[in-house]
Motif scaffolding. Sequence first.
Motif, PDB file in Angstrom:
ATOM      1  N   ALA A  86       0.851  -1.194   0.000  1.00 42.97           N
ATOM      2  CA  ALA A  86       0.000   0.000   0.000  1.00 42.97           C
ATOM      3  C   ALA A  86       0.880   1.234   0.000  1.00 42.97           C
ATOM      4  CB  ALA A  86      -0.941  -0.006   1.198  1.00 42.97           C
ATOM      5  N   THR A  87       0.289   2.357  -0.349  1.00 36.79           N
ATOM      6  CA  THR A  87       1.008   3.635  -0.364  1.00 36.79           C
ATOM      7  C   THR A  87       0.178   4.691   0.341  1.00 36.79           C
ATOM      8  OG1 THR A  87       2.062   3.085  -2.479  1.00 36.79           O
ATOM      9  CG2 THR A  87       2.073   5.406  -1.806  1.00 36.79           C
ATOM     10  N   THR A  89      -0.084   8.435   0.509  1.00 41.11           N
ATOM     11  CA  THR A  89       0.342   9.643  -0.193  1.00 41.11           C
ATOM     12  C   THR A  89       0.072  10.854   0.686  1.00 41.11           C
ATOM     13  OG1 THR A  89      -0.124   8.644  -2.345  1.00 41.11           O
ATOM     14  CG2 THR A  89       0.020  11.047  -2.263  1.00 41.11           C
ATOM     15  N   ASP A  94       5.309  10.293  -0.820  1.00 41.57           N
ATOM     16  CA  ASP A  94       4.716   8.971  -0.662  1.00 41.57           C
ATOM     17  C   ASP A  94       5.440   8.160   0.407  1.00 41.57           C
ATOM     18  OD1 ASP A  94       2.952   9.578  -2.661  1.00 41.57           O
ATOM     19  OD2 ASP A  94       3.867   8.261  -4.172  1.00 41.57           O
ATOM     20  N   GLU A 116      -9.894   1.615   1.192  1.00 37.36           N
ATOM     21  CA  GLU A 116     -10.683   1.499  -0.031  1.00 37.36           C
ATOM     22  C   GLU A 116     -11.994   2.274   0.038  1.00 37.36           C
ATOM     23  OE1 GLU A 116     -10.953  -2.682  -0.949  1.00 37.36           O
ATOM     24  OE2 GLU A 116      -9.055  -2.547  -2.048  1.00 37.36           O
ATOM     25  N   ASP A 121      -8.589   9.504   3.264  1.00 36.09           N
ATOM     26  CA  ASP A 121      -8.307  10.551   2.283  1.00 36.09           C
ATOM     27  C   ASP A 121      -8.510  11.944   2.884  1.00 36.09           C
ATOM     28  OD1 ASP A 121      -7.998   8.384   0.654  1.00 36.09           O
ATOM     29  OD2 ASP A 121      -9.670   8.861  -0.697  1.00 36.09           O
ATOM     30  N   GLU A 237      -4.295  10.419   0.206  1.00 36.53           N
ATOM     31  CA  GLU A 237      -5.019   9.189  -0.054  1.00 36.53           C
ATOM     32  C   GLU A 237      -4.166   8.009   0.357  1.00 36.53           C
ATOM     33  OE1 GLU A 237      -5.811   8.287  -4.144  1.00 36.53           O
ATOM     34  OE2 GLU A 237      -3.838   8.922  -4.823  1.00 36.53           O
ATOM     35  N   THR A 239      -3.629   4.159  -1.075  1.00 37.39           N
ATOM     36  CA  THR A 239      -3.953   3.226  -2.143  1.00 37.39           C
ATOM     37  C   THR A 239      -3.389   1.844  -1.808  1.00 37.39           C
ATOM     38  OG1 THR A 239      -1.977   3.947  -3.350  1.00 37.39           O
ATOM     39  CG2 THR A 239      -4.071   4.964  -3.933  1.00 37.39           C
TER      40      THR A 239
END
Length: 241
Positions: A86-87, A89, A94, A116, A121, A237, A239
């Motif tokens: 996962a990242t 940001t 990052d 998800e 976010d 976010e 991801t």
Amino acid sequence: MSTPSPLKRLASVAACLSVLSLAACGNEADGQDAATDTSSESPSASGSPSASGETTTCEYPTDGQEPARDVEAPDAEAQAEGTVPATITTNFGDIGITLDAATTPCTVNSFVSLAEQGFYDDTPCPRIGDQEGFGILQCGDPTGTGSGGAGYSFADELSGDETYPAGTLAMANAGPDTNGSQFFLVFRDSQFPPDYTVFGTIDDAGLEVIDAIAAEGNDGAHPAGGGTPNKEVTIEEVTVG
């Protein structure tokens, strides 16, 4: 929740030290005894199990608080093998992480589900601590107060041998089995009791990003060490994959 205290130098906050965490010690546990299981109602996450993969069943009862954002609890069936990339940001760059689904399947299942659903976010990381024996960036509360969560809790996944060197990703909590949405990223070798579920690792580039955040300093306002970053830190976010 309260947060892990740096070494025994912070013994004065030991009562709140069962947690790395929220502004009021223990507030995430309120109402937990009367909680009901909502785990079967939410969508599963992208690190979620395939039909042939090893799985386990998790419980995500409500914690008696309104969620900071409108999200559903994770699916009860969780991937119980392998890792999930996962990242995170941020406005500083990052932060790459690797989630350990084999050792901490219920924790990873929750983190991926929240990611998800966009829970993380555009959220602040309201606390950083940077001193000898204690280096963490704490995130995961959309309210930025240190007391917000996702409206559910889940059990610790501990071996009792947990350590917290630089590069560790762990859950904040408000005492035993009160995990929610908040987590902390360790960027200095830190000495905490083995009370915080370690569910992943941070890559070297991510540690450099957190070092840059720490270099901006903090206001020193947190009673258990550290404080609000001098330069605002925002998760843009998270991801998965």
